[in-house]
Design a protein around this motif. Sequence first.
Motif, PDB file in Angstrom:
ATOM      1  N   VAL A   1       0.820  -1.206   0.000  1.00  0.00           N
ATOM      2  CA  VAL A   1       0.000   0.000   0.000  1.00  0.00           C
ATOM      3  C   VAL A   1       0.862   1.268   0.000  1.00  0.00           C
ATOM      4  N   ARG A   2       1.879   1.287   0.859  1.00  0.00           N
ATOM      5  CA  ARG A   2       2.641   2.522   1.049  1.00  0.00           C
ATOM      6  C   ARG A   2       3.716   2.753  -0.011  1.00  0.00           C
ATOM      7  N   TYR A   3       4.190   1.679  -0.642  1.00  0.00           N
ATOM      8  CA  TYR A   3       5.229   1.783  -1.675  1.00  0.00           C
ATOM      9  C   TYR A   3       4.734   2.544  -2.913  1.00  0.00           C
TER      10      TYR A   3
ATOM     11  N   SER B   1      -8.006  -9.025  -6.284  1.00  0.00           N
ATOM     12  CA  SER B   1      -8.246  -7.620  -5.983  1.00  0.00           C
ATOM     13  C   SER B   1      -7.774  -7.413  -4.540  1.00  0.00           C
ATOM     14  N   SER B   2      -8.336  -6.481  -3.831  1.00  0.00           N
ATOM     15  CA  SER B   2      -7.791  -6.170  -2.509  1.00  0.00           C
ATOM     16  C   SER B   2      -8.845  -5.554  -1.600  1.00  0.00           C
ATOM     17  N   SER B   3      -8.684  -5.812  -0.305  1.00  0.00           N
ATOM     18  CA  SER B   3      -9.577  -5.180   0.680  1.00  0.00           C
ATOM     19  C   SER B   3      -9.410  -3.670   0.650  1.00  0.00           C
ATOM     20  N   SER B   4      -8.274  -3.222   0.124  1.00  0.00           N
ATOM     21  CA  SER B   4      -8.004  -1.779   0.132  1.00  0.00           C
ATOM     22  C   SER B   4      -8.977  -1.010  -0.757  1.00  0.00           C
TER      23      SER B   4
ATOM     24  N   ARG C   1     -11.212 -10.120  -3.141  1.00  0.00           N
ATOM     25  CA  ARG C   1     -10.677  -9.061  -2.295  1.00  0.00           C
ATOM     26  C   ARG C   1      -9.999  -9.692  -1.087  1.00  0.00           C
ATOM     27  N   PHE C   2      -8.678  -9.797  -1.159  1.00  0.00           N
ATOM     28  CA  PHE C   2      -7.891 -10.398  -0.078  1.00  0.00           C
ATOM     29  C   PHE C   2      -7.746  -9.407   1.073  1.00  0.00           C
ATOM     30  N   PHE C   3      -7.828  -9.928   2.300  1.00  0.00           N
ATOM     31  CA  PHE C   3      -7.660  -9.096   3.495  1.00  0.00           C
ATOM     32  C   PHE C   3      -6.343  -9.436   4.198  1.00  0.00           C
ATOM     33  N   THR C   4      -5.327  -8.610   3.987  1.00  0.00           N
ATOM     34  CA  THR C   4      -4.017  -8.707   4.657  1.00  0.00           C
ATOM     35  C   THR C   4      -3.613 -10.173   4.932  1.00  0.00           C
ATOM     36  N   VAL C   5      -3.262 -10.851   3.870  1.00  0.00           N
ATOM     37  CA  VAL C   5      -2.930 -12.285   3.936  1.00  0.00           C
ATOM     38  C   VAL C   5      -1.528 -12.471   4.528  1.00  0.00           C
TER      39      VAL C   5
ATOM     40  N   GLY D   1       5.754 -15.863   3.439  1.00  0.00           N
ATOM     41  CA  GLY D   1       5.077 -14.585   3.207  1.00  0.00           C
ATOM     42  C   GLY D   1       5.939 -13.512   2.569  1.00  0.00           C
ATOM     43  N   ARG D   2       5.371 -12.304   2.518  1.00  0.00           N
ATOM     44  CA  ARG D   2       6.048 -11.172   1.870  1.00  0.00           C
ATOM     45  C   ARG D   2       6.812 -10.349   2.900  1.00  0.00           C
ATOM     46  N   PRO D   3       8.138 -10.196   2.705  1.00  0.00           N
ATOM     47  CA  PRO D   3       8.956  -9.471   3.684  1.00  0.00           C
ATOM     48  C   PRO D   3       8.586  -8.005   3.860  1.00  0.00           C
TER      49      PRO D   3
ATOM     50  N   MET E   1       5.609  -6.904   4.373  1.00  0.00           N
ATOM     51  CA  MET E   1       4.421  -6.738   5.213  1.00  0.00           C
ATOM     52  C   MET E   1       4.794  -6.600   6.682  1.00  0.00           C
ATOM     53  N   ALA E   2       3.907  -5.961   7.454  1.00  0.00           N
ATOM     54  CA  ALA E   2       4.225  -5.588   8.834  1.00  0.00           C
ATOM     55  C   ALA E   2       4.629  -6.796   9.691  1.00  0.00           C
ATOM     56  N   TYR E   3       3.822  -7.878   9.663  1.00  0.00           N
ATOM     57  CA  TYR E   3       4.111  -9.020  10.548  1.00  0.00           C
ATOM     58  C   TYR E   3       5.492  -9.610  10.269  1.00  0.00           C
TER      59      TYR E   3
ATOM     60  N   ILE F   1      10.679  -1.149  16.132  1.00  0.00           N
ATOM     61  CA  ILE F   1       9.647  -1.225  15.095  1.00  0.00           C
ATOM     62  C   ILE F   1       8.736  -0.006  15.223  1.00  0.00           C
ATOM     63  N   THR F   2       8.220   0.422  14.093  1.00  0.00           N
ATOM     64  CA  THR F   2       7.318   1.580  14.105  1.00  0.00           C
ATOM     65  C   THR F   2       5.886   1.077  14.055  1.00  0.00           C
ATOM     66  N   VAL F   3       5.130   1.425  15.085  1.00  0.00           N
ATOM     67  CA  VAL F   3       3.719   1.029  15.117  1.00  0.00           C
ATOM     68  C   VAL F   3       2.871   2.268  14.833  1.00  0.00           C
ATOM     69  N   TYR F   4       2.160   2.223  13.737  1.00  0.00           N
ATOM     70  CA  TYR F   4       1.309   3.367  13.397  1.00  0.00           C
ATOM     71  C   TYR F   4       0.040   3.350  14.237  1.00  0.00           C
ATOM     72  N   ARG F   5      -0.433   4.570  14.543  1.00  0.00           N
ATOM     73  CA  ARG F   5      -1.680   4.688  15.291  1.00  0.00           C
ATOM     74  C   ARG F   5      -2.582   5.688  14.582  1.00  0.00           C
TER      75      ARG F   5
ATOM     76  N   ALA G   1      -6.363  -1.476  12.858  1.00  0.00           N
ATOM     77  CA  ALA G   1      -6.723  -2.903  12.927  1.00  0.00           C
ATOM     78  C   ALA G   1      -6.858  -3.490  11.527  1.00  0.00           C
ATOM     79  N   ARG G   2      -6.529  -4.772  11.429  1.00  0.00           N
ATOM     80  CA  ARG G   2      -6.647  -5.465  10.152  1.00  0.00           C
ATOM     81  C   ARG G   2      -7.337  -6.816  10.352  1.00  0.00           C
ATOM     82  N   ASP G   3      -8.081  -7.210   9.326  1.00  0.00           N
ATOM     83  CA  ASP G   3      -8.739  -8.521   9.346  1.00  0.00           C
ATOM     84  C   ASP G   3      -7.753  -9.552   8.778  1.00  0.00           C
TER      85      ASP G   3
ATOM     86  N   GLY H   1      -1.527   6.398   2.621  1.00  0.00           N
ATOM     87  CA  GLY H   1      -2.347   5.410   1.919  1.00  0.00           C
ATOM     88  C   GLY H   1      -3.029   4.409   2.819  1.00  0.00           C
ATOM     89  N   ASP H   2      -2.600   4.359   4.098  1.00  0.00           N
ATOM     90  CA  ASP H   2      -3.217   3.402   5.021  1.00  0.00           C
ATOM     91  C   ASP H   2      -4.681   3.737   5.305  1.00  0.00           C
ATOM     92  N   VAL H   3      -5.462   2.688   5.598  1.00  0.00           N
ATOM     93  CA  VAL H   3      -6.817   2.901   6.089  1.00  0.00           C
ATOM     94  C   VAL H   3      -6.840   2.485   7.558  1.00  0.00           C
TER      95      VAL H   3
HETATM   96  O1  LIG Z   1      -5.619  -6.359   2.373  1.00  0.00           O
HETATM   97  C1  LIG Z   1      -5.049  -5.918   1.390  1.00  0.00           C
HETATM   98  O2  LIG Z   1      -5.589  -5.845   0.320  1.00  0.00           O
HETATM   99  C2  LIG Z   1      -3.660  -5.387   1.541  1.00  0.00           C
HETATM  100  O3  LIG Z   1      -3.064  -6.084   2.632  1.00  0.00           O
HETATM  101  C3  LIG Z   1      -1.750  -5.688   2.926  1.00  0.00           C
HETATM  102  O4  LIG Z   1      -1.711  -4.306   3.232  1.00  0.00           O
HETATM  103  P1  LIG Z   1      -1.785  -3.846   4.757  1.00  0.00           P
HETATM  104  O5  LIG Z   1      -3.072  -4.221   5.395  1.00  0.00           O
HETATM  105  O6  LIG Z   1      -1.398  -2.408   4.761  1.00  0.00           O
HETATM  106  O7  LIG Z   1      -0.670  -4.780   5.423  1.00  0.00           O
HETATM  107  P2  LIG Z   1       0.699  -4.421   6.137  1.00  0.00           P
HETATM  108  O8  LIG Z   1       1.564  -3.632   5.225  1.00  0.00           O
HETATM  109  O9  LIG Z   1       1.242  -5.672   6.673  1.00  0.00           O
HETATM  110  O10 LIG Z   1       0.247  -3.479   7.337  1.00  0.00           O
HETATM  111  C4  LIG Z   1      -0.585  -3.988   8.367  1.00  0.00           C
HETATM  112  C5  LIG Z   1      -0.815  -2.941   9.431  1.00  0.00           C
HETATM  113  O11 LIG Z   1       0.421  -2.645  10.058  1.00  0.00           O
HETATM  114  C6  LIG Z   1       0.633  -1.235  10.062  1.00  0.00           C
HETATM  115  N1  LIG Z   1       2.084  -0.984   9.953  1.00  0.00           N
HETATM  116  C7  LIG Z   1       2.765  -1.309   8.844  1.00  0.00           C
HETATM  117  C8  LIG Z   1       4.117  -1.105   8.758  1.00  0.00           C
HETATM  118  C9  LIG Z   1       4.791  -0.524   9.851  1.00  0.00           C
HETATM  119  O12 LIG Z   1       5.994  -0.304   9.850  1.00  0.00           O
HETATM  120  N2  LIG Z   1       4.063  -0.207  10.945  1.00  0.00           N
HETATM  121  C10 LIG Z   1       2.730  -0.411  11.041  1.00  0.00           C
HETATM  122  O13 LIG Z   1       2.119  -0.114  12.061  1.00  0.00           O
HETATM  123  C11 LIG Z   1      -0.137  -0.716   8.885  1.00  0.00           C
HETATM  124  O14 LIG Z   1      -0.475   0.642   9.083  1.00  0.00           O
HETATM  125  C12 LIG Z   1      -1.329  -1.626   8.878  1.00  0.00           C
HETATM  126  O15 LIG Z   1      -2.308  -1.136   9.730  1.00  0.00           O
HETATM  127  C13 LIG Z   1      -0.879  -5.962   1.746  1.00  0.00           C
HETATM  128  O16 LIG Z   1       0.437  -5.561   2.027  1.00  0.00           O
HETATM  129  C14 LIG Z   1      -1.370  -5.273   0.508  1.00  0.00           C
HETATM  130  O17 LIG Z   1      -0.575  -5.682  -0.579  1.00  0.00           O
HETATM  131  C15 LIG Z   1      -2.815  -5.533   0.276  1.00  0.00           C
HETATM  132  O18 LIG Z   1      -2.986  -6.767  -0.323  1.00  0.00           O
END
Ligand SMILES: O=C(O)[C@H]1O[C@H](OP(=O)(O)OP(=O)(O)OC[C@H]2O[C@@H](n3ccc(=O)[nH]c3=O)[C@H](O)[C@@H]2O)[C@H](O)[C@@H](O)[C@H]1O
Length: 434
Positions: free
Chosen positions: A181-183, A219-222, A271-275, A280-282, A284-286, A299-303, A311-313, A386-388
């Motif tokens: 999302v952010r790239y 597609s994507s949850s985004s 529509r994939f939700f944060t798989v 996995g993909r390096p 991504m946050a986890y 680590i940077t935790v966004y708020r 929150a993410r599903d 770009g985050d939701v």
């Molecule tokens: O569902 C999707 O369609 C998308 O899912 C994924 O996007 P996101 O849900 O944004 O996942 P991800 O980057 O892991 O961030 C997770 C959380 O960590 C937070 N986050 C992230 C990075 C960080 O350094 N700190 C942080 O708090 C961040 O703010 C967020 O709240 C896929 O990457 C994307 O390709 C797309 O498929």
Amino acid sequence: MPSLEEQLFPSTPGKFKIDRSSHHHAMNRQFHRCFSSTSTMFLWALFLIALTASYLSFQSFVDSGSKYFTASWGGIQWEKQVRNSAQIHRGGGMSVLVTGAAGFVGSHVSLALKKRGDGVVGIDNFNHYYDPSLKKARRSMLAEHGIFVVAGDINDGKLLAKLFDVVGFTHVMHLAAQAGVRYAMENPNSYIHSNIAGLVTLLEICKSAETQPAVVWASSSSVYGLNEKSPFSESDRTDQPASLYAATKKAGEEITHTYNHIYGLSITGLRFFTVYGPWGRPDMAYFSFTKNILQGKPITVYRGKNRVDLARDFTYIDDVVKGCLGSLDTAGRSTGSGGKKTGPAPYRIFNLGNTSPVTVPTLVSILERHLKVKAKKKVVEMPGNGDVPFTHANISSARREFGYRPTTDLQTGLKKFVKWYLAYYGHNHGKAVN
Ligand SMILES: O=C(O)[C@H]1O[C@H](OP(=O)(O)OP(=O)(O)OC[C@H]2O[C@@H](n3ccc(=O)[nH]c3=O)[C@H](O)[C@@H]2O)[C@H](O)[C@@H](O)[C@H]1O
């Protein structure tokens, strides 16, 4: 019948053609004059053999031309690998072209299809968005199971046409994309290249095929963007994207709709939700959190706004794979042939989520428990990149259509991820990670 490649990429038009009938008699006379003596005949024979030999070697050079000039595909051996990989080993099975097969979801789906006896051919451009050695490792893993992954880009229409000439794919599982999302703020054009231009190139090939394949794609949850109604249903608003990534995925939904409407392509958008999960993909946050926690780095935790946690599903890979296979199994047929629609074809969109959002701080604490290391957290307000704030899937549609039922919660799924991570990168604090 001309091949698909010839139809779509005809050689230079206006080539000189011999009118056989009018030249026939004149040529006959010349033939008799030339071959009047045996010695001239011998020389002619020698000449003809040399001509044929040089023509054949030129042909094989042209055939594998791209081997020398661009990507490494083509040739008899290559075609054999493609055909073998596409072989179906069960009654009523399908032959699937998986794009992005060296990617996270692509490699898992390819393996699952192969294991149940379907034919699979992969394609992947092995780009450097994240460590390509991980993609190569996934390819090796697939190769061990008899799956061939072609190195090439979905923007290469000639390559795609060739693949369809070699194999009559019944389905396309389109997972190749510029993810993240952010790239999108750093490299917007990469999203246009893969998610828009590449998608159109692929659909052009699919619609032109003699027997059109059914297309299932990511597609994507985004796409729900700034939509505030929760949980997200497929019929909710998707016209407020918060990132260019989301906008390209939304555009993909519209583009595939036109191909469904005009050409009769069977389309299913997922529509994939944060798989997340093993392999996995390096980016991504986890994944990056795991690496940094093990390395002792912060680590940077966004708020979100008003100190609300994001929150993410989060959805476990095995559940998503089941959703992908269910979609392929229930995808109705495309109706068109060679670019002509013969009747309406299905157009479907499904959420593939987990239905239980988890906050990012909770994600971190689960990782801390599994890794047995405390994280150094830097909490910062979510930058406008770009985050939701949250995602939450309503999955009743997928449940109804193909019995989609996610069974892995984040705690269990991350345990499996961490186990894989430590086995793959070793215990040396993930220093090998990109
Ligand atoms: O569902 C999707 O369609 C998308 O899912 C994924 O996007 P996101 O849900 O944004 O996942 P991800 O980057 O892991 O961030 C997770 C959380 O960590 C937070 N986050 C992230 C990075 C960080 O350094 N700190 C942080 O708090 C961040 O703010 C967020 O709240 C896929 O990457 C994307 O390709 C797309 O498929």
